[in-house]
Design a protein around this motif. Structure first.
Motif, PDB file in Angstrom:
ATOM      1  N   THR A 269       0.842  -1.198   0.000  1.00 52.78           N
ATOM      2  CA  THR A 269       0.000   0.000   0.000  1.00 52.78           C
ATOM      3  C   THR A 269       0.876   1.247   0.000  1.00 52.78           C
ATOM      4  O   THR A 269       2.089   1.182   0.233  1.00 52.78           O
ATOM      5  CB  THR A 269      -0.917   0.031   1.221  1.00 52.78           C
ATOM      6  OG1 THR A 269      -0.109   0.122   2.410  1.00 52.78           O
ATOM      7  CG2 THR A 269      -1.782  -1.224   1.285  1.00 52.78           C
ATOM      8  N   LEU A 270       0.251   2.390  -0.221  1.00 52.10           N
ATOM      9  CA  LEU A 270       0.986   3.656  -0.303  1.00 52.10           C
ATOM     10  C   LEU A 270       1.753   3.940   0.989  1.00 52.10           C
ATOM     11  O   LEU A 270       2.910   4.375   0.957  1.00 52.10           O
ATOM     12  CB  LEU A 270       0.016   4.804  -0.598  1.00 52.10           C
ATOM     13  CG  LEU A 270       0.652   6.180  -0.809  1.00 52.10           C
ATOM     14  CD1 LEU A 270       1.476   6.210  -2.088  1.00 52.10           C
ATOM     15  CD2 LEU A 270      -0.428   7.270  -0.838  1.00 52.10           C
ATOM     16  N   THR A 271       1.143   3.690   2.127  1.00 53.92           N
ATOM     17  CA  THR A 271       1.783   3.995   3.410  1.00 53.92           C
ATOM     18  C   THR A 271       2.457   2.774   4.034  1.00 53.92           C
ATOM     19  O   THR A 271       3.070   2.889   5.094  1.00 53.92           O
ATOM     20  CB  THR A 271       0.740   4.529   4.410  1.00 53.92           C
ATOM     21  OG1 THR A 271      -0.296   3.551   4.578  1.00 53.92           O
ATOM     22  CG2 THR A 271       0.132   5.842   3.919  1.00 53.92           C
ATOM     23  N   GLY A 272       2.362   1.610   3.371  1.00 54.66           N
ATOM     24  CA  GLY A 272       2.874   0.370   3.949  1.00 54.66           C
ATOM     25  C   GLY A 272       4.316   0.415   4.418  1.00 54.66           C
ATOM     26  O   GLY A 272       4.612   0.048   5.563  1.00 54.66           O
ATOM     27  N   PRO A 273       5.267   0.881   3.568  1.00 55.15           N
ATOM     28  CA  PRO A 273       6.665   0.869   4.016  1.00 55.15           C
ATOM     29  C   PRO A 273       6.929   1.762   5.221  1.00 55.15           C
ATOM     30  O   PRO A 273       7.911   1.559   5.946  1.00 55.15           O
ATOM     31  CB  PRO A 273       7.423   1.396   2.781  1.00 55.15           C
ATOM     32  CG  PRO A 273       6.526   1.090   1.631  1.00 55.15           C
ATOM     33  CD  PRO A 273       5.137   1.260   2.164  1.00 55.15           C
ATOM     34  N   GLY A 274       6.063   2.764   5.442  1.00 59.51           N
ATOM     35  CA  GLY A 274       6.264   3.665   6.573  1.00 59.51           C
ATOM     36  C   GLY A 274       5.665   3.176   7.870  1.00 59.51           C
ATOM     37  O   GLY A 274       5.889   3.773   8.933  1.00 59.51           O
ATOM     38  N   GLN A 275       4.914   2.086   7.804  1.00 59.47           N
ATOM     39  CA  GLN A 275       4.236   1.602   9.009  1.00 59.47           C
ATOM     40  C   GLN A 275       5.199   1.180  10.118  1.00 59.47           C
ATOM     41  O   GLN A 275       4.938   1.449  11.297  1.00 59.47           O
ATOM     42  CB  GLN A 275       3.291   0.442   8.661  1.00 59.47           C
ATOM     43  CG  GLN A 275       2.173   0.234   9.666  1.00 59.47           C
ATOM     44  CD  GLN A 275       1.353   1.489   9.912  1.00 59.47           C
ATOM     45  OE1 GLN A 275       0.855   2.104   8.972  1.00 59.47           O
ATOM     46  NE2 GLN A 275       1.232   1.888  11.177  1.00 59.47           N
ATOM     47  N   PRO A 276       6.344   0.527   9.791  1.00 60.52           N
ATOM     48  CA  PRO A 276       7.291   0.209  10.871  1.00 60.52           C
ATOM     49  C   PRO A 276       7.765   1.445  11.629  1.00 60.52           C
ATOM     50  O   PRO A 276       7.920   1.416  12.851  1.00 60.52           O
ATOM     51  CB  PRO A 276       8.447  -0.465  10.121  1.00 60.52           C
ATOM     52  CG  PRO A 276       7.828  -1.018   8.895  1.00 60.52           C
ATOM     53  CD  PRO A 276       6.762  -0.044   8.511  1.00 60.52           C
ATOM     54  N   LEU A 277       8.000   2.531  10.901  1.00 54.97           N
ATOM     55  CA  LEU A 277       8.403   3.777  11.557  1.00 54.97           C
ATOM     56  C   LEU A 277       7.306   4.266  12.484  1.00 54.97           C
ATOM     57  O   LEU A 277       7.554   4.674  13.622  1.00 54.97           O
ATOM     58  CB  LEU A 277       8.720   4.851  10.511  1.00 54.97           C
ATOM     59  CG  LEU A 277       9.967   4.663   9.643  1.00 54.97           C
ATOM     60  CD1 LEU A 277      10.023   5.749   8.580  1.00 54.97           C
ATOM     61  CD2 LEU A 277      11.219   4.697  10.487  1.00 54.97           C
ATOM     62  N   ALA A 278       6.065   4.229  11.987  1.00 56.60           N
ATOM     63  CA  ALA A 278       4.945   4.711  12.787  1.00 56.60           C
ATOM     64  C   ALA A 278       4.717   3.855  14.021  1.00 56.60           C
ATOM     65  O   ALA A 278       4.416   4.374  15.104  1.00 56.60           O
ATOM     66  CB  ALA A 278       3.677   4.746  11.927  1.00 56.60           C
ATOM     67  N   ASP A 279       4.849   2.540  13.884  1.00 56.92           N
ATOM     68  CA  ASP A 279       4.607   1.634  15.006  1.00 56.92           C
ATOM     69  C   ASP A 279       5.626   1.821  16.127  1.00 56.92           C
ATOM     70  O   ASP A 279       5.295   1.690  17.309  1.00 56.92           O
ATOM     71  CB  ASP A 279       4.634   0.180  14.521  1.00 56.92           C
ATOM     72  CG  ASP A 279       3.452  -0.149  13.623  1.00 56.92           C
ATOM     73  OD1 ASP A 279       2.467   0.605  13.650  1.00 56.92           O
ATOM     74  OD2 ASP A 279       3.548  -1.140  12.872  1.00 56.92           O
ATOM     75  N   ILE A 280       6.869   2.109  15.746  1.00 53.00           N
ATOM     76  CA  ILE A 280       7.931   2.185  16.742  1.00 53.00           C
ATOM     77  C   ILE A 280       8.162   3.601  17.246  1.00 53.00           C
ATOM     78  O   ILE A 280       8.358   3.831  18.444  1.00 53.00           O
ATOM     79  CB  ILE A 280       9.242   1.601  16.159  1.00 53.00           C
ATOM     80  CG1 ILE A 280       9.043   0.103  15.862  1.00 53.00           C
ATOM     81  CG2 ILE A 280      10.422   1.792  17.115  1.00 53.00           C
ATOM     82  CD1 ILE A 280      10.182  -0.540  15.119  1.00 53.00           C
ATOM     83  N   ILE A 281       8.101   4.586  16.337  1.00 61.62           N
ATOM     84  CA  ILE A 281       8.407   5.964  16.709  1.00 61.62           C
ATOM     85  C   ILE A 281       7.154   6.758  17.045  1.00 61.62           C
ATOM     86  O   ILE A 281       7.162   7.618  17.925  1.00 61.62           O
ATOM     87  CB  ILE A 281       9.190   6.660  15.576  1.00 61.62           C
ATOM     88  CG1 ILE A 281      10.493   5.898  15.303  1.00 61.62           C
ATOM     89  CG2 ILE A 281       9.511   8.113  15.928  1.00 61.62           C
ATOM     90  CD1 ILE A 281      11.265   6.412  14.101  1.00 61.62           C
TER      91      ILE A 281
END
Length: 420
Positions: A269-281
């Protein structure tokens, strides 16, 4: 204002700030590598790397060191052409008397497929970032206008460097995430062992990874850059190339490993690769990620077309330098065409921005890259007395890409038909 005077005035501004002289020196030494790295690390790379990690875990990590070795070999050839001031496009037209001009124009237009996908992603990212906009089509128009403005300002080399630094900072943070994740390093090591299988998605991803990391427009840019850089020492190019390629692929490995650990299998998805950043930071990191995606898409789309900015005028017999009128006219024309092409593809086909970001590099990797590689081998042998072992390395790199293209073109075709 000429390109040289524009660059000089920009240098004076840089030198006027604290530490500016050091910054200017770094940009002079590594600016070309930064430009090439910014071209490589666009929307396609982000989503291809994340998709490879999510769907194939660590099994495709081996492609990255292979890409590094191939890239070093090919950049070495184009650097030698730069020292001799013998653009690759000129060689192709001369070496292929019938159809050479058409071939150069055809593959330069193929490079615009990268820009098509990048502007589609940039438009989607802008629509996400500006809730009031909420229209990918308008976002694409605005993104294309931004690219044209960068070219017309004639300071895009400095803009590319500044944006690339910001983009690398965001995606480089994936390396910091590794410290807080439970990474199965034995599996990572196993993923560095080359392996192929017949799965369509796997093969398409292999050629997409090679297509987005071994970035063939960069070789046309480098072979034409001598009048701008004025470097006559091939080692300066080698130092610049090695720094840019190594940085890009190191960050790419961070993204792939983090995605393998944190993302679930399925369509990206468009935001998929950024989800790890969001989950942790925190969710604010997702906003930063999307800004980085937008910036990376703009710089990659624009910088990629710099190759065509040289190739098309050169195929017509014109001598062109970085940033002159012919160069800018060609790049601006292709920006307009690329943005306009992205619109009907989104509206009338099954392609979404992320699908384009994954497929378009694969198309270029399967077709444009092998053509460029063997043209490089022919050109460097015309203008240099190449040692047999060097030629063996160059031909080996070419054969790897040619075999990779031959074995994946069917799977790529089936993937495209499936999306349509």
């Amino acid at each position: 204002m000429s390109e040289k005077s524009a660059s000089s005035s920009t240098s004076a501004v840089v030198d006027a700030v604290p530490g500016g002289e050091a910054i200017h020196g770094a940009l002079y030494r590594y600016g070309l590598g930064v430009l090439f790295a910014a071209n490589v690390f666009g929307a396609g790379s982000v989503y291809i790397l994340a998709d490879a990690g999510a769907n194939f875990a660590f099994s495709l990590l081996w492609v990255l060191p292979l890409a590094f070795l191939i890239d070093i070999a090919l950049h070495d050839m184009s650097a030698r052409l730069a020292v001799a001031d013998e653009p690759l496009a000129d060689y192709i037209v001369d070496a292929v008397p019938i159809g050479g001009r058409a071939l150069v124009i055809a593959i330069s237009l193929m490079s615009a497929l990268w820009a098509v996908s990048n502007y589609a992603v940039a438009g989607a990212a802008l629509a996400w970032l500006l809730p009031g906009l909420d229209n990918v089509i308008v976002g694409i128009v605005l993104a294309g206008g931004t690219g044209i403005a960068i070219v017309q300002l004639k300071v895009y080399d400095r803009i590319e460097a500044a944006i690339a630094a910001a983009v690398f900072a965001v995606f480089g943070s994936y390396g910091l995430l590794l410290a807080g994740l439970d990474v199965p390093w034995q599996s990572v090591a196993a993923g560095l062992q080359p392996a192929l299988n017949s799965d369509i998605g796997y093969l398409t991803t292999v050629i997409a990874l090679l297509g987005t990391t071994v970035y063939w427009p960069n070789f046309f840019i480098q072979s034409s850059i001598q009048p701008t850089k004025e470097w006559t020492d091939v080692w300066k190019y080698r130092r610049d190339n090695a720094a840019g390629i190594a940085t890009t692929l190191l960050i790419g490995s961070f993204v792939m490993i983090v995605s393998a650990v944190t993302l679930a299998q399925g369509d990206m998805t468009l935001t998929g690769p950024g989800q790890p950043l969001a989950d942790i930071i925190g969710q604010g990191a997702l906003l930063v990620f999307m800004i980085a995606v937008f910036l990376a898409s703009i710089t990659s789309a624009t910088g990629t077309l710099f190759g065509a900015g040289f190739m098309i005028p050169q195929s017509m017999g014109a001598h062109t330098v970085f940033g002159d009128f012919r160069f800018r006219r060609t790049v601006i024309g292709l920006i307009t065409v690329s943005a306009a092409t992205a619109l009907p593809l989104l509206v009338y086909t099954g392609f979404g921005p992320v699908e384009m970001a994954i497929i378009m590099p694969a198309v270029n990797g399967a077709i444009g890259l092998p053509v460029t590689v063997f043209a490089l081998i022919g050109a460097v042998n015309r203008f240099y007395d190449i040692e047999w072992y060097e030629n063996a390395a160059f031909v080996a790199a070419g054969l790897v890409l040619l075999i990779g293209s031959a074995t994946t073109i069917q799977s790529l075709y089936e993937t495209i038909v499936g999306i349509l």
